[in-house]
Design a protein around this motif. Structure first.
Motif, PDB file in Angstrom:
ATOM      1  N   ASN A 156      -4.330 -12.512 -13.964  1.00 13.64           N
ATOM      2  CA  ASN A 156      -4.537 -12.405 -15.412  1.00 13.64           C
ATOM      3  C   ASN A 156      -4.810 -13.759 -16.050  1.00 13.64           C
ATOM      4  O   ASN A 156      -4.508 -13.963 -17.222  1.00 13.64           O
ATOM      5  CB  ASN A 156      -3.318 -11.743 -16.055  1.00 13.64           C
TER       6      ASN A 156
ATOM      7  N   ARG B  91      -9.978  -8.388 -10.502  1.00 11.66           N
ATOM      8  CA  ARG B  91      -8.598  -8.770 -10.860  1.00 11.66           C
ATOM      9  C   ARG B  91      -7.610  -8.371  -9.768  1.00 11.66           C
ATOM     10  O   ARG B  91      -6.708  -9.116  -9.427  1.00 11.66           O
ATOM     11  CB  ARG B  91      -8.244  -8.106 -12.179  1.00 11.66           C
TER      12      ARG B  91
ATOM     13  N   GLU C  35     -11.739  -3.604 -16.641  1.00 15.49           N
ATOM     14  CA  GLU C  35     -12.330  -4.264 -15.480  1.00 15.49           C
ATOM     15  C   GLU C  35     -13.801  -4.551 -15.738  1.00 15.49           C
ATOM     16  O   GLU C  35     -14.607  -3.634 -15.893  1.00 15.49           O
ATOM     17  CB  GLU C  35     -12.168  -3.395 -14.236  1.00 15.49           C
TER      18      GLU C  35
END
Length: 190
Positions: free
Chosen positions: A93, A84, A58
């Motif tokens: 993604n 995300r 992340e």
């Protein structure tokens, strides 16, 4: 008896209140897409990602994957985005390319999802916020409003979705019109 120094705060405070209310209204009207201020200024310049940051699961702040392409004062390129888990599944993604003006204004966001079967999911996701798309018999799905233009199209391998600010859309249309005029003046045969 009132003196100037006693009146000045009274004159200043309503003006300040109107400014703050106007600022709050403008901030509330800012179009955000994927938590980015499309058509607005980014809070800080984007830096190039640190190599070790690219392996993190992340990312902490948006960063350029590599040095951005610069043209006419604009920068564009691939970025890594935080959040995300706060994005729709089709964009979780994905890869992201953006275009930023010289004053740090975000004008375009391109999202590439590596699932060519996601067109219905993308259409439903975008329609839930921006309403139904324009009627279009082809494979391109479009939304056109005064505050945003969106275009999505899929191949068997991927789906690309573009979000353009009104200024970016107007420039793009101007370029298309100029190209059409040039093409009309071209000879038909070699």
């Amino acid at each position: 008896m009132l003196t100037w120094s006693m009146m000045r705060p009274r004159l200043f405070l309503p003006s300040l209140a109107l400014f703050l209310v106007g600022t709050a209204v403008n901030a509330a009207e800012q179009m955000t897409v994927l938590n980015l201020p499309l058509g607005g200024k980014l809070p800080q310049p984007i830096r190039v990602c640190k190599p070790q940051g690219l392996t993190d699961k992340e990312v902490k702040a948006m960063c350029w994957i590599s040095a951005p392409f610069a043209y006419k004062g604009r920068k564009s390129g691939m970025v890594d985005l935080p959040g995300r888990d706060q994005r729709p599944r089709w964009a979780a993604n994905a890869t992201f390319n953006i275009s930023v003006g010289p004053d740090n204004t975000l004008s375009k966001i391109n999202v590439t999802s590596f699932n060519g079967q996601a067109q219905t999911e993308i259409r439903n996701s975008i329609s839930s916020r921006f309403g139904p798309p324009l009627p279009n018999p082809g494979g391109i799905v479009e939304w056109k409003r005064s505050d945003i233009y969106i275009r999505s199209y899929c191949s068997p391998a991927e789906c690309r979705t573009e979000f353009l600010s009104p200024v970016e859309y107007a420039e793009w249309q101007g370029e298309l019109d100029a190209r059409k005029k040039k093409d009309l003046a071209r000879p038909v045969a070699p």
